[in-house]
Design a protein around this motif. Sequence first.
Motif, mmCIF file in Angstrom:
data_model
loop_
_atom_site.group_PDB
_atom_site.id
_atom_site.type_symbol
_atom_site.label_atom_id
_atom_site.label_comp_id
_atom_site.label_asym_id
_atom_site.label_seq_id
_atom_site.Cartn_x
_atom_site.Cartn_y
_atom_site.Cartn_z
ATOM 1 N N LYS A 51 1.866 4.549 0.998
ATOM 2 C CA LYS A 51 1.289 5.527 2.139
ATOM 3 C C LYS A 51 1.832 7.035 2.228
ATOM 4 O O LYS A 51 1.736 7.842 3.079
ATOM 5 N N TRP A 79 10.875 -3.387 11.219
ATOM 6 C CA TRP A 79 9.759 -3.109 10.524
ATOM 7 C C TRP A 79 9.894 -1.580 10.254
ATOM 8 O O TRP A 79 10.209 -0.871 11.180
ATOM 9 N N GLN A 102 7.516 -12.183 8.855
ATOM 10 C CA GLN A 102 7.076 -12.121 7.286
ATOM 11 C C GLN A 102 7.857 -12.682 6.270
ATOM 12 O O GLN A 102 9.347 -12.728 6.311
ATOM 13 N N TYR A 141 4.680 7.095 11.162
ATOM 14 C CA TYR A 141 3.656 5.888 10.482
ATOM 15 C C TYR A 141 3.208 4.820 11.282
ATOM 16 O O TYR A 141 1.765 4.772 11.789
ATOM 17 N N ARG A 191 -0.801 3.515 13.481
ATOM 18 C CA ARG A 191 -1.639 2.213 13.169
ATOM 19 C C ARG A 191 -2.163 1.777 14.352
ATOM 20 O O ARG A 191 -2.006 1.988 15.392
ATOM 21 N N PHE A 237 5.315 0.765 3.654
ATOM 22 C CA PHE A 237 5.919 0.178 4.994
ATOM 23 C C PHE A 237 5.851 -1.439 4.908
ATOM 24 O O PHE A 237 5.040 -2.067 4.306
ATOM 25 N N LEU A 290 0.761 -1.262 0.021
ATOM 26 C CA LEU A 290 0.061 0.123 0.108
ATOM 27 C C LEU A 290 0.730 1.142 0.067
ATOM 28 O O LEU A 290 1.704 1.442 0.777
ATOM 29 N N SER A 335 -2.402 -3.671 14.666
ATOM 30 C CA SER A 335 -1.803 -3.931 13.274
ATOM 31 C C SER A 335 -0.061 -3.908 13.880
ATOM 32 O O SER A 335 0.693 -4.510 13.350
HETATM 33 C C1 PXP Z 1 1.375 -7.422 6.147
HETATM 34 C C2 PXP Z 1 1.294 -5.890 5.849
HETATM 35 N N1 PXP Z 1 1.841 -4.714 6.365
HETATM 36 C C3 PXP Z 1 1.553 -3.562 6.019
HETATM 37 C C4 PXP Z 1 0.348 -3.224 5.595
HETATM 38 C C5 PXP Z 1 -0.047 -1.807 5.385
HETATM 39 O O1 PXP Z 1 -1.178 -1.074 5.478
HETATM 40 P P1 PXP Z 1 -1.336 -0.797 7.086
HETATM 41 O O2 PXP Z 1 -0.070 0.028 7.650
HETATM 42 O O3 PXP Z 1 -2.595 0.007 6.748
HETATM 43 O O4 PXP Z 1 -1.622 -1.843 7.954
HETATM 44 C C6 PXP Z 1 -0.635 -4.451 4.923
HETATM 45 C C7 PXP Z 1 -1.938 -3.743 4.471
HETATM 46 O O5 PXP Z 1 -2.371 -5.143 4.033
HETATM 47 C C8 PXP Z 1 -0.053 -5.528 5.307
HETATM 48 O O6 PXP Z 1 -0.912 -6.688 4.975
#
Ligand code: PXP
Length: 204
Positions: free
Chosen positions: A58, A163, A132, A115, A119, A68, A56, A123
């Motif tokens: 940002k 991250w 990941q 940022y 969140r 990110f 995404l 998240s």
């Molecule tokens: C694993 C992961 N990290 C980061 C993001 C970034 O989006 P957000 O910061 O809005 O969670 C996403 C969005 O699907 C995601 O799947």
Amino acid sequence: MDYSREALDEQATGDDPMHFFMKWFSEAESAQITEVNAMTLATVDADHRPHARIVLLKGADERGFSFFTNYDSAKGTHIAADPFVALLFFWKELERQVRIDGRIEKLPAAESDEYFYSRPVGSRLGAWASPQSREIPGREVLEQNYERYQKEFGENVPRPPHWGGYLVVPQRIEFWQGRSSRMHDRISFSRNEDGSWKRCRLAP
Ligand code: PXP
Ligand SMILES: Cc1cc2nc3c(=O)[nH]c(=O)nc-3n(C[C@H](O)[C@H](O)[C@H](O)COP(=O)(O)O)c2cc1C
């Protein structure tokens, strides 16, 4: 599908492709396109093999495009080996594609912090819980990690060192507008040595 919505001429794109990108981006937002900021990120690994996935967008400003992720992920490993990447947007409702090639760098830690702390807590915990791109024996590993970090941090979840953000500094940006009979418009900008942009039209 024959594309017929509108034309794109050289003059309309102006001299600054970042400026024109913002214009197209806000038009895509106004068109109520869902996940308008979803873009394909292509990287190459140490063996020069390409890999693509969605991330995404940002931020987009005069420096470039930011997103990110996990620095220890597969994409993070590729980027460490080779900083040349490509980004791709397809806004089909507007019959538009934007292709970006450039060099990628990490965002300053302060911007990653800013940022990360915007969140939702869930998240933020997810960023700790998920190694990941690594193989895991089952989903329960994620759930256990999540609970463990939830207990450890409560509501105050810090940014993991692995991250943060990346900035793609564009070297080429192409705007594609679909036209009838596959006679599309393609206006491409390439960066000159002095940082200014050279604009040209490409055959579709
Ligand atoms: C694993 C992961 N990290 C980061 C993001 C970034 O989006 P957000 O910061 O809005 O969670 C996403 C969005 O699907 C995601 O799947
Ligand atoms: C709509 C959408 C948005 C996504 N956004 C992000 C993102 O911003 N950051 C991220 O790390 N992964 C994001 N993902 C997950 C990635 O596509 C990918 O699965 C993950 O980053 C692991 O990629 P890698 O193994 O190539 O590093 C998103 C997936 C989708 C479908």
